[in-house]
Design an enzyme around this catalytic site. Structure first.
Site, PDB file in Angstrom:
ATOM      1  N   LYS A   1      23.001 -15.099  12.029  1.00 32.22           N
ATOM      2  CA  LYS A   1      24.293 -14.801  11.198  1.00 32.22           C
ATOM      3  C   LYS A   1      24.735 -16.233  10.993  1.00 32.22           C
ATOM      4  CE  LYS A   1      28.263 -12.062  10.872  1.00 32.22           C
ATOM      5  NZ  LYS A   1      28.432 -11.479   9.381  1.00 32.22           N
TER       6      LYS A   1
HETATM    7  N1  PMP Z   1      24.495  -7.759   6.479  1.00 36.78           N
HETATM    8  C1  PMP Z   1      25.499  -9.105   6.276  1.00 36.78           C
HETATM    9  C2  PMP Z   1      24.860 -10.026   5.335  1.00 36.78           C
HETATM   10  C3  PMP Z   1      26.493  -9.065   6.876  1.00 36.78           C
HETATM   11  O1  PMP Z   1      27.053 -10.225   7.021  1.00 36.78           O
HETATM   12  C4  PMP Z   1      27.069  -8.117   7.735  1.00 36.78           C
HETATM   13  C5  PMP Z   1      28.384  -8.103   8.364  1.00 36.78           C
HETATM   14  N2  PMP Z   1      28.165  -8.654   9.567  1.00 36.78           N
HETATM   15  C6  PMP Z   1      26.031  -7.154   7.889  1.00 36.78           C
HETATM   16  C7  PMP Z   1      24.915  -6.799   6.874  1.00 36.78           C
HETATM   17  C8  PMP Z   1      26.340  -5.588   8.938  1.00 36.78           C
HETATM   18  O2  PMP Z   1      26.512  -6.134  10.004  1.00 36.78           O
HETATM   19  P1  PMP Z   1      27.282  -5.493  11.225  1.00 36.78           P
HETATM   20  O3  PMP Z   1      27.186  -3.978  10.958  1.00 36.78           O
HETATM   21  O4  PMP Z   1      26.743  -5.947  12.625  1.00 36.78           O
HETATM   22  O5  PMP Z   1      28.791  -6.104  11.069  1.00 36.78           O
END
Ligand code: PMP
Length: 310
Positions: free
Chosen positions: A156
């Site tokens: 991320k």
């Molecule tokens: N994909 C992207 C590109 C994101 O930014 C997020 C948000 N964090 C997610 C998927 C979903 O991840 P999560 O459920 O861990 O927040």
């Protein structure tokens, strides 16, 4: 009055004291990794429940590793700091925690080595992100999801969100709520900040991690809830764009987005064009779980109690 706090340079300070200089390396080059963690207010318990805090810090550690950044603190210590930030800030509403490991050196030169890095975390009040009741109208973005061979979406990384921002803005300017990005192979990847699920023939389908998605914590949660509570299995496999058009139901998952129904893709209604029954069922189970209202899944919720005198 709540007073937002931040963890900055190894100390918990009022948010207004947490400032970085213009030469900060990560600000110039997008070389940081981060997380988004929701704290969900439960009025009955007078508590904010942090959802799957450990998993978020574990993913932060993995993102750091991919970028060769060093996390200042252990997962355990960061989890304690998350609770401390909520308690010292004093919100009685839904909040969002943003931990970040970033190149903090004030130096020029694009690289990941030979530059100091540090860990910070801040808190902000945070309500709904997409319209969960109505559902989201989506389109297929003209922007393709970045590839693991370019900037790895498994990490991320702040800089990767230029890809997401281009897609989100294009969608909004064209009158849609959210973008669905295809990867370079032309298969469905994810939304600008959400994973995507398709319901067909009574089974859930979601792209595999190799389709250039962030491995979502909400997605993992939903897979477990669908299996345990509804007896619905999830298959990870490639999804074609046109498969979206003929899906029975589609929803998106994310820390910000929760479980958001997708009611339209590229001007084709999904199912009957309103949130589908499986999506609605999952969404309502999910909301109880994240607010600490379901004893079976309470272990996913870390309570932080507010200390405002009442
Ligand atoms: N994909 C992207 C590109 C994101 O930014 C997020 C948000 N964090 C997610 C998927 C979903 O991840 P999560 O459920 O861990 O927040």
């Amino acid at each position: 009055m709540p007073t937002p706090h931040a963890y900055f340079r190894g100390e918990v300070v009022p948010l207004e004291q947490a400032k970085v200089g213009v030469m900060t390396h990560a600000f110039n080059y997008g070389t940081a990794v981060f997380e988004g963690i929701r704290g969900n207010w439960n009025a009955d318990d007078q508590a904010i429940y942090l959802f799957r805090v450990r998993e978020h810090f574990e993913r932060l550690a993995q993102s750091s590793k991919i970028l060769t950044l060093t996390m200042r603190d252990s997962v355990e210590r960061l989890s304690e700091l998350a609770v401390e930030l909520v308690e010292r800030s004093g919100y009685e509403e839904d909040v969002y925690l943003r931990p970040m490991v970033y190149t903090s050196g004030e130096v020029l030169g694009v690289r990941l080595h030979n530059v100091e890095n540090d860990t910070l975390m801040f808190i902000a009040p945070f309500g709904p992100y997409l319209d969960i009741e109505k559902g989201a109208r989506c389109h297929t973005s003209t922007w393709r999801r970045v590839n693991d061979t370019g900037i790895p979406p498994r990490a991320k990384v702040t800089g990767i969100y230029v890809n997401s921002a281009l897609a989100k803005t294009e969608a909004n300017l064209n009158g849609f709520d959210e973008a669905i990005m295809l990867n370079e192979d032309g298969h469905v990847s994810e939304g600008s900040g959400e994973n995507i699920f398709v319901l067909r023939h009574g089974k859930l389908i979601t792209p595999s991690p190799s389709d250039n998605v962030l491995e979502g914590i909400t997605a993992q949660t939903v897979v477990e809830l669908a299996r345990n509570e509804l007896g619905i299995e999830t298959v990870e496999r490639q999804i074609d764009r046109t498969e979206l058009y003929i899906a029975d139901e589609i929803f998106m998952t994310g820390t910000a987005a929760h479980v958001t129904p997708v009611i339209e893709v590229d001007r084709r209604p999904i199912g009957s064009g309103v949130p589908g029954p499986v999506t609605s069922r999952l969404s309502s189970i999910f909301f109880d779980v994240i607010r600490g209202k379901n004893a079976k899944y309470r272990h996913w919720c870390t309570p932080a109690r507010v200390r405002i005198p009442r």
